[in-house]
Design an enzyme around this catalytic site. Sequence first.
Site, short mmCIF file in Angstrom:
data_model
loop_
_atom_site.label_atom_id
_atom_site.label_comp_id
_atom_site.label_asym_id
_atom_site.label_seq_id
_atom_site.Cartn_x
_atom_site.Cartn_y
_atom_site.Cartn_z
N GLU A 202 45.31 89.79 20.87
CA GLU A 202 46.67 90.00 20.60
C GLU A 202 47.44 90.26 22.24
O GLU A 202 46.94 90.74 23.12
CB GLU A 202 46.99 91.32 19.96
CG GLU A 202 48.46 91.65 19.65
CD GLU A 202 48.45 92.79 18.52
OE1 GLU A 202 48.65 92.09 17.36
OE2 GLU A 202 48.43 93.72 18.73
N LYS B 245 53.67 88.41 15.02
CA LYS B 245 53.38 90.01 14.72
C LYS B 245 54.89 90.65 14.84
O LYS B 245 55.23 90.88 15.83
CB LYS B 245 52.41 90.51 15.65
CG LYS B 245 52.11 91.96 15.64
CD LYS B 245 50.55 91.82 14.62
CE LYS B 245 50.26 93.47 14.18
NZ LYS B 245 49.44 94.15 15.18
N ASN C 218 44.51 97.83 8.12
CA ASN C 218 44.97 98.20 9.32
C ASN C 218 44.24 99.61 9.50
O ASN C 218 44.28 100.47 8.54
CB ASN C 218 46.44 98.45 9.54
CG ASN C 218 46.82 98.89 11.01
OD1 ASN C 218 45.89 99.60 11.69
ND2 ASN C 218 48.00 98.70 11.32
N GLU D 260 41.89 95.37 11.37
CA GLU D 260 43.24 95.49 12.75
C GLU D 260 43.07 96.88 13.07
O GLU D 260 42.64 97.61 12.39
CB GLU D 260 44.32 95.12 12.02
CG GLU D 260 44.65 93.83 11.39
CD GLU D 260 45.97 93.84 10.63
OE1 GLU D 260 46.75 94.42 10.82
OE2 GLU D 260 46.09 93.22 9.67
N SER D 261 43.12 97.02 14.36
CA SER D 261 43.54 98.30 15.16
C SER D 261 42.25 99.03 15.46
O SER D 261 41.30 99.17 14.44
CB SER D 261 44.59 99.02 14.40
OG SER D 261 45.77 98.84 14.37
#
Length: 265
Positions: free
Chosen positions: A54, A116, A186, A216-217
């Site tokens: 990202e 995003k 997430n 994600e994250s």
Amino acid sequence: MNILDKIIVDKKREVILKKSIIPVSQLEASALFERETISLSKNLRNSNSGIIAEHKRRSPSRAEINYSFTVEEVVKGYENAGACGISVLTDGKYFGGSLDDLLLARASVHLPLLRKEFIVDEYQILEAKAYGADLILLIAAVLTRDEIKSLSEFAKSLGLEVLLEVHNLEELDKSIMPTLDMIGVNNRNLKTFEVSLDFSKQLASQIPDEFVKVSESGISSIEAINELKPYGYKGFLIGENFMKTKNAGEAATEFINNLNTNFTN
């Protein structure tokens, strides 16, 4: 109001303003509008690493991550590192991004690009297509089932893939539909900003196999990815971990090389 609610209020205002300045016909006339998109879901299914890297300058939970790279340097570094795709944050107020970042990324690499963004309107999907994205993000926490359905159908009509982001079973249950390609869990609680891989582990078995599973994250180690792979995850979105270093591309290269070495052993 939590931070997510604030972002959505601002985003709805922003979209109204943009619509008054740039008509849909102008977006549709973009040189990139007729471009054939690249499939991220296919890349993830065929990859050992599954890294979606990202580009992210800052976030509400971290005032500044990195402003010292150009978009071109970051995305080319990610492509050279062997990333499956690149996520480009286009929100200005909270993340320091812009649609120009997406455009520059598109001019620099041949990987699938995710816009995003906090998508609340079809207009933003037209923007994504006009600025060179291959897929969009829809966030279940801020959309109704009907909105997810209409926005994902609209994206598919433009040839874009859809990554749907969920945080819990309730969001997942309301969202499952054939117009999604990937479902992302997430690991960050958007109300408290705490991070735990347990979110991904708990929801894994509830995600039907026809969707590519993405975590994600909060993924900052090879161990975290190896922990999640047995749960069926094929994609791993990593932003801050690369962006906070002196060279995001080098950090991604080292990470992916270690991951692949680990995979072959």
